[in-house]
Design an enzyme around this catalytic site. Structure first.
Site, PDB file in Angstrom:
ATOM      1  N   LYS A  22     -53.641 -17.282  41.494  1.00 21.04           N
ATOM      2  CA  LYS A  22     -53.865 -17.261  42.949  1.00 21.04           C
ATOM      3  C   LYS A  22     -52.819 -16.412  43.655  1.00 21.04           C
ATOM      4  CE  LYS A  22     -52.365 -20.920  45.532  1.00 21.04           C
ATOM      5  NZ  LYS A  22     -51.472 -20.503  46.626  1.00 21.04           N
ATOM      6  N   ASN A  23     -51.552 -16.648  43.328  1.00 20.93           N
ATOM      7  CA  ASN A  23     -50.492 -15.996  44.098  1.00 20.93           C
ATOM      8  C   ASN A  23     -50.265 -14.536  43.723  1.00 20.93           C
ATOM      9  OD1 ASN A  23     -50.233 -18.283  45.565  1.00 20.93           O
ATOM     10  ND2 ASN A  23     -48.365 -19.004  44.557  1.00 20.93           N
ATOM     11  N   CYS A 117     -46.352 -25.648  58.668  1.00 15.03           N
ATOM     12  CA  CYS A 117     -47.202 -25.908  57.525  1.00 15.03           C
ATOM     13  C   CYS A 117     -46.702 -27.160  56.829  1.00 15.03           C
ATOM     14  CB  CYS A 117     -47.256 -24.727  56.577  1.00 15.03           C
ATOM     15  SG  CYS A 117     -46.022 -24.743  55.315  1.00 15.03           S
ATOM     16  N   ARG A 122     -41.187 -22.760  57.041  1.00 17.56           N
ATOM     17  CA  ARG A 122     -41.606 -21.497  56.443  1.00 17.56           C
ATOM     18  C   ARG A 122     -41.760 -20.346  57.439  1.00 17.56           C
ATOM     19  NH1 ARG A 122     -46.504 -22.564  52.445  1.00 17.56           N
ATOM     20  NH2 ARG A 122     -45.759 -20.764  51.319  1.00 17.56           N
ATOM     21  N   ASP A 306     -43.388 -24.684  42.679  1.00 21.53           N
ATOM     22  CA  ASP A 306     -44.814 -25.005  42.563  1.00 21.53           C
ATOM     23  C   ASP A 306     -45.125 -25.930  41.381  1.00 21.53           C
ATOM     24  OD1 ASP A 306     -45.344 -23.530  44.798  1.00 21.53           O
ATOM     25  OD2 ASP A 306     -46.047 -21.751  43.724  1.00 21.53           O
ATOM     26  N   ARG A 398     -57.978 -25.107  46.878  1.00 25.23           N
ATOM     27  CA  ARG A 398     -57.287 -23.878  47.285  1.00 25.23           C
ATOM     28  C   ARG A 398     -56.632 -23.198  46.090  1.00 25.23           C
ATOM     29  NH1 ARG A 398     -52.975 -24.732  51.565  1.00 25.23           N
ATOM     30  NH2 ARG A 398     -52.785 -22.559  50.996  1.00 25.23           N
TER      31      ARG A 398
HETATM   32  N1  EPU Z   1     -38.152 -17.895  54.192  1.00 20.44           N
HETATM   33  C1  EPU Z   1     -37.471 -17.594  55.333  1.00 20.44           C
HETATM   34  N2  EPU Z   1     -37.863 -16.505  56.073  1.00 20.44           N
HETATM   35  C2  EPU Z   1     -38.900 -15.716  55.701  1.00 20.44           C
HETATM   36  C3  EPU Z   1     -39.583 -16.010  54.499  1.00 20.44           C
HETATM   37  C4  EPU Z   1     -39.180 -17.119  53.769  1.00 20.44           C
HETATM   38  O1  EPU Z   1     -36.533 -18.291  55.720  1.00 20.44           O
HETATM   39  O2  EPU Z   1     -39.212 -14.739  56.405  1.00 20.44           O
HETATM   40  C5  EPU Z   1     -37.736 -19.063  53.394  1.00 20.44           C
HETATM   41  C6  EPU Z   1     -38.834 -20.147  53.322  1.00 20.44           C
HETATM   42  O3  EPU Z   1     -38.820 -20.973  54.445  1.00 20.44           O
HETATM   43  C7  EPU Z   1     -38.469 -20.864  52.039  1.00 20.44           C
HETATM   44  C8  EPU Z   1     -37.902 -19.750  51.179  1.00 20.44           C
HETATM   45  O4  EPU Z   1     -37.594 -18.676  52.044  1.00 20.44           O
HETATM   46  O5  EPU Z   1     -37.489 -21.828  52.275  1.00 20.44           O
HETATM   47  C9  EPU Z   1     -38.832 -19.222  50.101  1.00 20.44           C
HETATM   48  O6  EPU Z   1     -40.124 -19.007  50.628  1.00 20.44           O
HETATM   49  P1  EPU Z   1     -41.041 -17.804  50.163  1.00 20.44           P
HETATM   50  O7  EPU Z   1     -41.146 -16.833  51.279  1.00 20.44           O
HETATM   51  O8  EPU Z   1     -40.623 -17.319  48.831  1.00 20.44           O
HETATM   52  O9  EPU Z   1     -42.457 -18.542  50.020  1.00 20.44           O
HETATM   53  P2  EPU Z   1     -43.842 -17.864  50.286  1.00 20.44           P
HETATM   54  O10 EPU Z   1     -43.765 -16.436  49.936  1.00 20.44           O
HETATM   55  O11 EPU Z   1     -44.336 -18.255  51.629  1.00 20.44           O
HETATM   56  C10 EPU Z   1     -44.833 -18.146  47.872  1.00 20.44           C
HETATM   57  C11 EPU Z   1     -46.015 -18.815  47.250  1.00 20.44           C
HETATM   58  C12 EPU Z   1     -45.813 -20.320  47.305  1.00 20.44           C
HETATM   59  C13 EPU Z   1     -44.537 -20.657  46.538  1.00 20.44           C
HETATM   60  C14 EPU Z   1     -43.349 -19.881  47.122  1.00 20.44           C
HETATM   61  C15 EPU Z   1     -42.061 -20.063  46.349  1.00 20.44           C
HETATM   62  C16 EPU Z   1     -47.799 -17.255  47.692  1.00 20.44           C
HETATM   63  C17 EPU Z   1     -49.044 -16.930  48.416  1.00 20.44           C
HETATM   64  N3  EPU Z   1     -47.209 -18.418  47.981  1.00 20.44           N
HETATM   65  O12 EPU Z   1     -44.755 -18.614  49.212  1.00 20.44           O
HETATM   66  O13 EPU Z   1     -46.929 -20.905  46.648  1.00 20.44           O
HETATM   67  O14 EPU Z   1     -44.274 -22.027  46.630  1.00 20.44           O
HETATM   68  O15 EPU Z   1     -43.654 -18.466  47.144  1.00 20.44           O
HETATM   69  O16 EPU Z   1     -42.222 -19.699  45.031  1.00 20.44           O
HETATM   70  O17 EPU Z   1     -47.340 -16.491  46.857  1.00 20.44           O
HETATM   71  C18 EPU Z   1     -48.483 -22.632  46.164  1.00 20.44           C
HETATM   72  O18 EPU Z   1     -49.077 -21.835  45.428  1.00 20.44           O
HETATM   73  O19 EPU Z   1     -48.736 -23.860  46.172  1.00 20.44           O
HETATM   74  C19 EPU Z   1     -47.438 -22.131  47.053  1.00 20.44           C
HETATM   75  C20 EPU Z   1     -47.008 -22.817  48.106  1.00 20.44           C
END
Ligand code: EPU
Length: 419
Positions: A22-23, A117, A122, A306, A398
């Site tokens: 998915k990701n 969320c 996030r 995850d 999802r």
């Molecule tokens: N963060 C910030 N600022 C930003 C972006 C992120 O502070 O601009 C913080 C977040 O709040 C969090 C940390 O950085 O504390 C890491 O978040 P990240 O941005 O890596 O998460 P994401 O990209 O929104 C993806 C996956 C998630 C997975 C996380 C961590 C996708 C579509 N989603 O989310 O997947 O948990 O990376 O590995 O790739 C899931 O599949 O169930 C899922 C939630």
């Protein structure tokens, strides 16, 4: 609203084929916007989040065709506008992934801010700051990120926190920028590497993906290509835990075992025998109770957030006391209260859950408000005495393709109940 009814107590046995990730699918489908011709993507999982991003591409005017076995063809050249509306973004935060590609290919983007969320605040501040550093003019108006740029310019970007979709958004934006972009403290997840490989298949100049420094040599244009998405390491890990929690024997097929190193270390520590082949992993926990393990989540290659909820479920019935520390998201313990309703012994303190294993759980009606939390309740249901009904399974849909069919193949007693 559908629910899953599970009658626990059967050790799972058999093999299960793992779907596309998915990701990786979500950023790759967003990246099709960068091409100047049709792009064809194979091994796409049939999931609700994938449907949402396809809907979003279609909404903006891209021509999307869904072929046999979920081969998706996207022609972005018919795009009519660059607006990702609140109605779609609020159902899936990952919609933010269209921001970088739209801006870099079409010079403008209007993407709703995702808002709160279920697993924490996030924010997307790092996505926005990175795009600004690439020369975009960005402000927030009426809940939307409004972004414009003539042509983005390469720059050195240092990410304050490791962010997966942030790294992906910036990599996609930089692909068509003028000059070289360097992303420092980049996410190293396999899904980031898969996106980089896809961008390169379209003619991009991305090197270093999989390390914490990614270098992107901007090009004038990207062309269409054929690509197959990598297998889902989190789905694979979840089925392995299903084998462990039920004291069963489960083989996951069609995987990249090297992407599961941190998870396999913990499964071995819990007492499982693990055999690894080229593209399969077999877990054997027959005839014994798992032992508790300590888990601390962190960005790849450390233990994935995850998989945290699934290991919480494993610890709940394991022998001993195990601690789970969540360091990536500040509020990712929704499953804990529900597991307690099934008889789990868990003490929650800030970002740490201390779990004392009990020798049995009892089935109960449960529900959760995020994908992996819901998966952990299904796992607990597989081992609980009696019936467990997991509600709000649209969260599971999802991220887990045909979960009840796959678990049934492994011998689980599970059925989807409508209404
Ligand atoms: N963060 C910030 N600022 C930003 C972006 C992120 O502070 O601009 C913080 C977040 O709040 C969090 C940390 O950085 O504390 C890491 O978040 P990240 O941005 O890596 O998460 P994401 O990209 O929104 C993806 C996956 C998630 C997975 C996380 C961590 C996708 C579509 N989603 O989310 O997947 O948990 O990376 O590995 O790739 C899931 O599949 O169930 C899922 C939630």
């Amino acid at each position: 609203m559908d629910s899953l009814k599970i009658t626990g107590g059967t050790p799972l046995e058999g093999e299960v084929r793992i779907s596309g990730a998915k990701n990786a699918t979500l950023p790759i489908l967003a990246a099709t916007l960068l091409a100047n011709g049709p792009v064809s993507i194979a091994n796409v999982p049939h999931l609700r989040d994938v449907t949402t991003i396809i809907e979003l591409l279609g909404h903006m005017g891209a021509a999307v065709t869904i072929g046999e076995r979920m081969r998706i063809e996207v022609n972005p050249t018919t795009l009519r506008h660059c607006r990702a509306p609140y109605e779609l973004v609020r159902t899936m935060r990952a919609s933010i992934l269209v921001l970088g590609p739209l801006l870099s290919r079409f010079g403008q983007a209007e993407v709703s801010l995702p808002g709160g969320c279920a697993i924490g605040s996030r924010p997307v501040d790092l996505h926005v700051a990175g795009l600004k550093a690439l020369g975009a003019d960005i402000h927030v108006e009426n809940g939307y990120i409004q972004a414009r740029a003539e042509r983005l310019r390469g720059a050195r970007l240092v990410l304050d926190t490791v962010t997966v979709t942030g790294t992906e958004n910036l990599m996609m934006a930089a692909a068509l920028a003028d000059g070289e972009t360097i992303i420092e403290n980049a996410a190293r997840e396999p899904e980031v590497v898969d996106l980089a490989a896809f961008l390169n298949a379209m003619g991009a100049g991305v090197t270093g993906a999989g390390t914490d420094t990614i270098v992107i040599a901007g090009v004038e244009a990207l062309h269409g290509t054929d690509y197959a998405v990598l297998p889902d390491r989190i789905e694979a890990g979840t089925y392995l835990v299903a084998g462990a929690i039920t004291s069963g024997l489960v083989r996951v097929k069609g995987v990249r075992p090297e992407h599961l190193d941190a998870v396999l270390i913990k499964l071995r520590a819990s007492g499982a025998d693990i055999v690894i082949g080229e593209d399969w992993i077999e877990l054997d926990m027959r005839g014994r109770r798992p032992r508790s393990v300590d888990v601390r989540t962190a960005p790849y290659p450390a233990f994935p957030t995850d998989m945290q909820a699934q290991f919480a479920a494993l610890n709940v019935i394991a022998d001993g006391v195990g601690t789970i520390v969540e360091t990536v998201f500040e509020n990712r313990f929704m499953h804990i209260l529900e597991l307690q309703r099934m008889g789990a012994n868990i003490r929650l303190q800030g970002n740490t859950a201390v779990i004392r294993g009990v020798d049995h759980l009892t089935g109960a009606p449960v529900m959760a408000t995020d994908l992996r939390a819901s998966a952990s309740l299904v796992l607990a249901g597989l081992v609980a005495e009696g019936d467990t009904t997991v509600r709000r399974i649209y969260h599971i849909d999802r991220g887990y393709e045909c979960i009840e069919e796959k678990l049934e193949l492994l011998g689980a007693r599970i059925e989807r109940v409508s209404g």
